[in-house]
Design a protein around this motif. Structure first.
Motif, PDB file in Angstrom:
ATOM      1  N   TYR A 166       2.792   5.098   5.020  1.00 53.33           N
ATOM      2  CA  TYR A 166       2.452   5.641   6.604  1.00 53.33           C
ATOM      3  C   TYR A 166       2.897   7.083   6.221  1.00 53.33           C
ATOM      4  O   TYR A 166       2.714   8.111   7.066  1.00 53.33           O
ATOM      5  N   GLY A 167       3.533   7.681   5.029  1.00 53.36           N
ATOM      6  CA  GLY A 167       3.903   9.317   4.621  1.00 53.36           C
ATOM      7  C   GLY A 167       2.945   9.618   4.475  1.00 53.36           C
ATOM      8  O   GLY A 167       2.425  10.781   4.862  1.00 53.36           O
ATOM      9  N   TYR A 168       1.509   8.978   3.731  1.00 59.77           N
ATOM     10  CA  TYR A 168       0.551   9.017   2.809  1.00 59.77           C
ATOM     11  C   TYR A 168      -0.394   9.297   4.524  1.00 59.77           C
ATOM     12  O   TYR A 168      -1.249  10.142   4.483  1.00 59.77           O
ATOM     13  N   LEU A 169      -0.305   8.458   5.577  1.00 64.41           N
ATOM     14  CA  LEU A 169      -1.380   8.821   7.313  1.00 64.41           C
ATOM     15  C   LEU A 169      -0.747  10.111   7.254  1.00 64.41           C
ATOM     16  O   LEU A 169      -1.658  11.174   8.364  1.00 64.41           O
ATOM     17  N   ARG A 170       0.622  10.119   7.693  1.00 70.69           N
ATOM     18  CA  ARG A 170       0.969  11.445   7.995  1.00 70.69           C
ATOM     19  C   ARG A 170       0.115  11.968   8.059  1.00 70.69           C
ATOM     20  O   ARG A 170       0.245  13.727   7.980  1.00 70.69           O
ATOM     21  N   ALA A 171       0.530  12.621   6.176  1.00 65.92           N
ATOM     22  CA  ALA A 171       0.397  14.009   5.110  1.00 65.92           C
ATOM     23  C   ALA A 171      -1.269  13.634   5.764  1.00 65.92           C
ATOM     24  O   ALA A 171      -2.447  15.302   5.671  1.00 65.92           O
ATOM     25  N   ALA A 172      -2.033  13.013   5.662  1.00 71.05           N
ATOM     26  CA  ALA A 172      -3.694  12.642   5.702  1.00 71.05           C
ATOM     27  C   ALA A 172      -4.174  13.692   7.398  1.00 71.05           C
ATOM     28  O   ALA A 172      -4.786  14.584   7.623  1.00 71.05           O
ATOM     29  N   LEU A 173      -3.691  12.937   8.461  1.00 72.34           N
ATOM     30  CA  LEU A 173      -3.330  13.556   9.440  1.00 72.34           C
ATOM     31  C   LEU A 173      -3.439  14.870   9.766  1.00 72.34           C
ATOM     32  O   LEU A 173      -3.395  15.957  10.721  1.00 72.34           O
ATOM     33  N   ARG A 174      -2.496  15.525   9.112  1.00 69.22           N
ATOM     34  CA  ARG A 174      -1.930  16.426   8.940  1.00 69.22           C
ATOM     35  C   ARG A 174      -2.612  17.857   7.600  1.00 69.22           C
ATOM     36  O   ARG A 174      -2.184  19.120   7.629  1.00 69.22           O
ATOM     37  N   ARG A 175      -3.321  17.222   7.610  1.00 71.46           N
ATOM     38  CA  ARG A 175      -4.266  18.289   6.546  1.00 71.46           C
ATOM     39  C   ARG A 175      -3.790  18.593   4.609  1.00 71.46           C
ATOM     40  O   ARG A 175      -3.808  19.118   5.272  1.00 71.46           O
ATOM     41  N   ARG A 176      -2.498  17.918   4.753  1.00 73.60           N
ATOM     42  CA  ARG A 176      -1.396  18.242   3.038  1.00 73.60           C
ATOM     43  C   ARG A 176      -2.607  18.404   2.177  1.00 73.60           C
ATOM     44  O   ARG A 176      -3.279  17.798   2.671  1.00 73.60           O
ATOM     45  N   PRO A 177      -2.522  19.673   1.545  1.00 70.55           N
ATOM     46  CA  PRO A 177      -3.392  19.416   0.069  1.00 70.55           C
ATOM     47  C   PRO A 177      -4.108  18.717  -0.689  1.00 70.55           C
ATOM     48  O   PRO A 177      -2.074  17.929  -0.867  1.00 70.55           O
ATOM     49  N   GLY A 178      -4.527  17.728  -1.197  1.00 69.47           N
ATOM     50  CA  GLY A 178      -4.471  16.554  -1.631  1.00 69.47           C
ATOM     51  C   GLY A 178      -4.117  15.235  -0.909  1.00 69.47           C
ATOM     52  O   GLY A 178      -3.971  14.280  -1.806  1.00 69.47           O
ATOM     53  N   ALA A 179      -3.839  15.508  -0.233  1.00 69.58           N
ATOM     54  CA  ALA A 179      -3.157  14.215   0.569  1.00 69.58           C
ATOM     55  C   ALA A 179      -4.322  12.865   0.572  1.00 69.58           C
ATOM     56  O   ALA A 179      -4.513  11.795   1.069  1.00 69.58           O
ATOM     57  N   LEU A 180      -5.773  13.828   0.992  1.00 68.37           N
ATOM     58  CA  LEU A 180      -6.287  12.409   0.790  1.00 68.37           C
ATOM     59  C   LEU A 180      -7.112  12.077  -0.650  1.00 68.37           C
ATOM     60  O   LEU A 180      -6.860  10.927  -0.826  1.00 68.37           O
ATOM     61  N   SER A 181      -7.366  11.965  -1.458  1.00 71.87           N
ATOM     62  CA  SER A 181      -6.778  11.749  -2.570  1.00 71.87           C
ATOM     63  C   SER A 181      -5.597  10.957  -3.264  1.00 71.87           C
ATOM     64  O   SER A 181      -6.308  10.115  -3.600  1.00 71.87           O
ATOM     65  N   ALA A 182      -4.690  11.690  -2.699  1.00 66.86           N
ATOM     66  CA  ALA A 182      -3.434  10.689  -2.826  1.00 66.86           C
ATOM     67  C   ALA A 182      -3.710   9.205  -2.070  1.00 66.86           C
ATOM     68  O   ALA A 182      -3.469   8.726  -1.987  1.00 66.86           O
ATOM     69  N   LEU A 183      -4.550   9.715  -0.749  1.00 65.18           N
ATOM     70  CA  LEU A 183      -4.593   8.318   0.426  1.00 65.18           C
ATOM     71  C   LEU A 183      -5.203   6.906  -0.570  1.00 65.18           C
ATOM     72  O   LEU A 183      -4.640   6.325  -0.247  1.00 65.18           O
ATOM     73  N   GLY A 184      -6.548   8.008  -0.521  1.00 67.91           N
ATOM     74  CA  GLY A 184      -7.363   7.067  -1.575  1.00 67.91           C
ATOM     75  C   GLY A 184      -6.651   6.299  -2.813  1.00 67.91           C
ATOM     76  O   GLY A 184      -6.741   5.184  -2.751  1.00 67.91           O
ATOM     77  N   GLY A 185      -6.090   6.951  -3.479  1.00 68.66           N
ATOM     78  CA  GLY A 185      -5.757   6.136  -4.848  1.00 68.66           C
ATOM     79  C   GLY A 185      -4.943   5.619  -4.675  1.00 68.66           C
ATOM     80  O   GLY A 185      -5.288   4.460  -5.483  1.00 68.66           O
ATOM     81  N   PHE A 186      -3.946   5.425  -3.031  1.00 71.76           N
ATOM     82  CA  PHE A 186      -3.193   4.722  -3.152  1.00 71.76           C
ATOM     83  C   PHE A 186      -3.591   2.966  -2.423  1.00 71.76           C
ATOM     84  O   PHE A 186      -2.583   2.247  -2.603  1.00 71.76           O
ATOM     85  N   ALA A 187      -4.974   3.768  -1.775  1.00 71.37           N
ATOM     86  CA  ALA A 187      -5.178   2.415  -1.385  1.00 71.37           C
ATOM     87  C   ALA A 187      -5.326   1.607  -1.907  1.00 71.37           C
ATOM     88  O   ALA A 187      -5.319   0.092  -2.082  1.00 71.37           O
ATOM     89  N   VAL A 188      -6.153   1.822  -3.432  1.00 66.02           N
ATOM     90  CA  VAL A 188      -6.832   1.075  -4.409  1.00 66.02           C
ATOM     91  C   VAL A 188      -5.358  -0.008  -4.625  1.00 66.02           C
ATOM     92  O   VAL A 188      -5.525  -0.964  -5.444  1.00 66.02           O
ATOM     93  N   PHE A 189      -4.465   0.629  -4.811  1.00 63.47           N
ATOM     94  CA  PHE A 189      -3.403   0.889  -5.266  1.00 63.47           C
ATOM     95  C   PHE A 189      -2.265  -0.564  -5.107  1.00 63.47           C
ATOM     96  O   PHE A 189      -1.580  -1.580  -5.787  1.00 63.47           O
ATOM     97  N   PHE A 190      -2.172  -0.330  -3.746  1.00 60.87           N
ATOM     98  CA  PHE A 190      -1.539  -1.325  -2.782  1.00 60.87           C
ATOM     99  C   PHE A 190      -2.548  -2.453  -2.592  1.00 60.87           C
ATOM    100  O   PHE A 190      -1.782  -3.509  -2.335  1.00 60.87           O
ATOM    101  N   ALA A 191      -3.966  -2.632  -3.033  1.00 57.75           N
ATOM    102  CA  ALA A 191      -4.858  -3.621  -3.024  1.00 57.75           C
ATOM    103  C   ALA A 191      -3.904  -4.657  -3.931  1.00 57.75           C
ATOM    104  O   ALA A 191      -3.822  -5.689  -4.014  1.00 57.75           O
TER     105      ALA A 191
END
Length: 266
Positions: A166-191
């Protein structure tokens, strides 16, 4: 009789050739490689923290790597039992369970430091209290009793990963620096985490994928941390250049003002 789910986890297989031995060798080599990567990344980021003590992101990321590496020692091919043959089995189980509590804890603390505006520090304190409280019976009771904490570990891990997602999605929507790469890495890790939880609960037939998912995760987040540190160094360099320019201009103004006053006093 020392584990509530003791016994064979997988269907026994018989082979006429050495295919099973080769498969076991490949699995052991792959886990040894991942284990080395985890500890190297962990120690590297912890050392990075000592050079910049005010930057705790690298510290929690390094501790997270070491926690996953410690768990990897005592699952799968059980490399930890090969490295430490004198280690009692109950002690190995305690190390595995405590590392399972430490992984989501350090992951939460790392995420809070990475995107402080998207996470609550109260949630981090709750995680610290929950992990410490749950670790007490692991240290004080035998495997037959603390083995029942498996569902607690699974629930704790799911809650933390859901909140971090949820926090990473908020960071990506707010366009925080590095949020997209963090979200992509976390998605694979979550799986990979979901696979291991279902496999540990014997709901699916699979293998432990957490180290593989984590390798992708640490690669994405290492790139992210490198970008953050590069940006910080760039800002420091820019501020240093601006400060040098201001000091130079101030020195020229002081010289000019001193000259004017000396001319007036003549």
């Amino acid at each position: 009789f020392h584990d509530r789910k003791g016994g064979i986890w997988e269907t026994p297989r018989i082979s006429a050739d050495n295919s099973l031995l080769r498969e076991q060798t490949r699995r052991t080599a792959a886990e040894a490689f991942m284990l080395g990567m985890l500890f190297i990344f962990g120690l590297y980021h912890i050392c990075m923290h000592f050079f910049r003590p005010d930057e705790r992101t690298a510290l929690f990321f390094g501790l997270f790597c070491l926690a996953v590496g410690t768990r990897t020692l005592f699952v799968g091919t059980m490399l930890g039992c090969s490295f430490f043959p004198a280690l009692p089995w109950p002690a190995a189980c305690r190390i595995e369970y405590i590392s399972c509590f430490l992984m989501p804890l350090f992951f939460m603390l790392y995420s809070i430091e990475l995107f402080p505006s998207e996470f609550s520090r109260v949630a981090g304190k709750i995680c610290v209290g929950a992990a410490c409280t749950a670790s007490v019976p692991v240290l004080l009771t035998d495997k037959l009793l603390f083995g029942s904490l498996l569902h607690v570990i699974q629930l704790f891990t799911l809650l933390v990963t859901a909140y971090v997602l949820y926090g990473y999605l908020r960071a990506a929507l707010r366009r925080r620096p590095g949020a997209l790469s963090a979200l992509g890495g976390f998605a694979v890790f979550f799986a990979a985490v979901a696979n291991d939880l279902l496999f540990g609960a014997e709901l699916i037939r699979s293998v432990n994928l957490l180290p593989y998912g984590f390798l992708f995760f640490i690669f994405a987040h290492s790139v992210n941390l490198s970008y953050i540190f590069a940006q910080a160094f760039r800002r420091i360099k820019t501020l240093s250049e601006e400060l040098e320019y201001v000091n130079s201009a101030l020195e020229e103004k002081v010289c000019a003002r001193t000259f004017e006053l000396s001319e007036k006093n003549r």
